[in-house]
Write a protein that holds these residues in place. Structure first.
Motif, short mmCIF file in Angstrom:
data_model
loop_
_atom_site.label_atom_id
_atom_site.label_comp_id
_atom_site.label_asym_id
_atom_site.label_seq_id
_atom_site.Cartn_x
_atom_site.Cartn_y
_atom_site.Cartn_z
N ALA A 93 29.55 -5.53 -5.52
CA ALA A 93 30.52 -4.43 -5.53
C ALA A 93 29.78 -3.12 -5.78
O ALA A 93 28.73 -3.11 -6.42
CB ALA A 93 31.59 -4.64 -6.59
N SER A 94 30.34 -2.03 -5.28
CA SER A 94 29.74 -0.73 -5.58
C SER A 94 30.83 0.25 -5.98
O SER A 94 32.01 0.05 -5.67
CB SER A 94 28.93 -0.20 -4.39
OG SER A 94 29.76 0.20 -3.32
N SER A 95 30.42 1.28 -6.70
CA SER A 95 31.35 2.33 -7.09
C SER A 95 30.62 3.66 -7.12
O SER A 95 29.39 3.71 -7.21
CB SER A 95 32.00 2.03 -8.46
OG SER A 95 31.03 1.91 -9.47
N LEU A 96 31.40 4.74 -7.07
CA LEU A 96 30.81 6.09 -7.02
C LEU A 96 29.88 6.34 -8.21
O LEU A 96 28.83 6.94 -8.09
CB LEU A 96 31.90 7.14 -7.01
CG LEU A 96 32.39 7.59 -5.65
CD1 LEU A 96 33.56 8.55 -5.80
CD2 LEU A 96 31.26 8.25 -4.85
N GLY A 97 30.34 5.90 -9.38
CA GLY A 97 29.54 6.01 -10.58
C GLY A 97 29.81 4.81 -11.45
O GLY A 97 30.64 3.94 -11.12
N GLN A 98 29.11 4.77 -12.57
CA GLN A 98 29.29 3.66 -13.48
C GLN A 98 30.41 3.99 -14.45
O GLN A 98 30.58 5.12 -14.83
CB GLN A 98 27.98 3.38 -14.23
CG GLN A 98 27.86 1.99 -14.78
CD GLN A 98 28.62 1.80 -16.08
OE1 GLN A 98 28.74 2.74 -16.84
NE2 GLN A 98 29.13 0.62 -16.31
N GLY A 99 31.20 3.00 -14.82
CA GLY A 99 32.23 3.20 -15.83
C GLY A 99 33.59 2.81 -15.32
O GLY A 99 33.83 2.60 -14.14
N ALA A 100 34.50 2.74 -16.29
CA ALA A 100 35.84 2.23 -15.99
C ALA A 100 36.61 3.13 -15.04
O ALA A 100 37.55 2.67 -14.40
CB ALA A 100 36.63 2.08 -17.29
N TYR A 101 36.22 4.38 -14.93
CA TYR A 101 37.00 5.33 -14.15
C TYR A 101 36.57 5.39 -12.69
O TYR A 101 37.02 6.24 -11.94
CB TYR A 101 36.96 6.71 -14.82
CG TYR A 101 37.52 6.62 -16.22
CD1 TYR A 101 36.68 6.45 -17.31
CD2 TYR A 101 38.89 6.64 -16.43
CE1 TYR A 101 37.20 6.33 -18.58
CE2 TYR A 101 39.41 6.51 -17.71
CZ TYR A 101 38.57 6.36 -18.78
OH TYR A 101 39.08 6.21 -20.04
N ASN A 102 35.69 4.49 -12.33
CA ASN A 102 35.23 4.42 -10.95
C ASN A 102 35.58 3.06 -10.36
O ASN A 102 35.06 2.03 -10.79
CB ASN A 102 33.71 4.62 -10.88
CG ASN A 102 33.31 6.02 -11.27
OD1 ASN A 102 33.45 6.96 -10.49
ND2 ASN A 102 32.81 6.19 -12.49
N GLU A 103 36.46 3.07 -9.38
CA GLU A 103 36.92 1.82 -8.79
C GLU A 103 35.78 1.10 -8.09
O GLU A 103 34.98 1.73 -7.38
CB GLU A 103 38.04 2.09 -7.80
CG GLU A 103 38.65 0.83 -7.20
CD GLU A 103 39.79 1.12 -6.25
OE1 GLU A 103 40.10 2.31 -6.08
OE2 GLU A 103 40.34 0.18 -5.67
N GLN A 104 35.71 -0.20 -8.26
CA GLN A 104 34.69 -1.00 -7.58
C GLN A 104 35.25 -1.55 -6.28
O GLN A 104 36.38 -2.03 -6.23
CB GLN A 104 34.25 -2.16 -8.48
CG GLN A 104 33.53 -1.69 -9.74
CD GLN A 104 32.99 -2.83 -10.57
OE1 GLN A 104 32.77 -3.94 -10.08
NE2 GLN A 104 32.77 -2.56 -11.85
#
Lengths: 115, 109
Positions: A93-104
């Protein structure tokens, strides 16, 4: 736009062989995660990358598992001396940034079968 | 350490009926996620619940979050066969998603 891609989609290998699984994240996504889905263990976290660094490797099941990421993009998960218990679907999975506020966003997975 | 538990793990229901899947989690989670997985496919994001009392709806699915009870629910209204899938909830713990066991939902005509 293109989503997360993984290759191969299926991999059958013999016990004791090494395998490499590849993940291409969504362009511009700095965070990349590997998960494993198996019948007995459900969905479990393996490792994540922020850029090319892996701050958390706590989920890797043994020292036979390793992962790297280069150029802040493609990641490879390597399993050495595969065992039958390594048989599972490996999801990236990838997300824009790390952390809970970035959807994977999840890739289609690689189904690994160790004979 | 965050732990996430779903129930039921298996659910077989008739078309047209309503039902609820429950997701309990053990410690504070910044967000609560629901995913759908079809056989042989990857995870599709359904809902992201941000705060206490959050409710989101998409078609016949509605998700809610009660952070005080550490409980999220996924409610299915007037089920149709196309909703047959495995549904996962996940919380955010220690820089990663922590998943529940999944609920395999089968909707019979």
């Amino acid at each position: 736009g293109a989503g997360v891609s993984q290759s191969p989609s299926n991999k059958v290998t013999e016990k004791g062989k090494d395998v490499e699984l590849r993940c291409d994240p969504i362009s511009g996504h700095t965070a990349l995660y590997w998960y494993r889905q198996s019948l007995g263990q459900g969905l479990e976290f393996l490792i994540y990358f922020q850029g090319n660094s892996a701050p958390d490797k706590s989920g890797l099941p043994s020292d036979r598992f390793s992962a790297e990421r280069t150029g802040g993009s493609v990641s490879t998960l390597t399993i050495q001396r595969t065992q039958q218990e390594d048989s599972a679907v490996y999801l990236c999975a990838s997300s824009l940034g790390q952390g809970a506020y970035n959807e994977q966003f999840f890739g289609p997975g690689t189904r690994l079968t160790v004979l | 350490e965050l732990k996430v538990e779903q129930n039921p793990l298996f659910l077989s229901m008739q078309e047209g009926k309503n039902y609820t899947i429950y997701c309990n989690y053990s410690t504070t989670s910044d967000r609560l996620y629901w995913y759908r997985q079809d056989p042989g496919k990857s995870l599709e994001s359904l809902f992201v619940l941000l705060s206490n009392g959050a409710v989101k709806q998409e078609g016949r699915l509605m998700a809610s979050l009660d952070t005080k009870a550490r409980l999220s629910t996924l409610h299915i209204t007037a089920a149709v066969h196309d909703l047959s899938a495995t549904y996962f909830c996940a919380g955010w713990g220690a820089q990663k998603l922590v998943f529940g066991q999944g609920t395999r939902l089968t909707i019979n005509p």
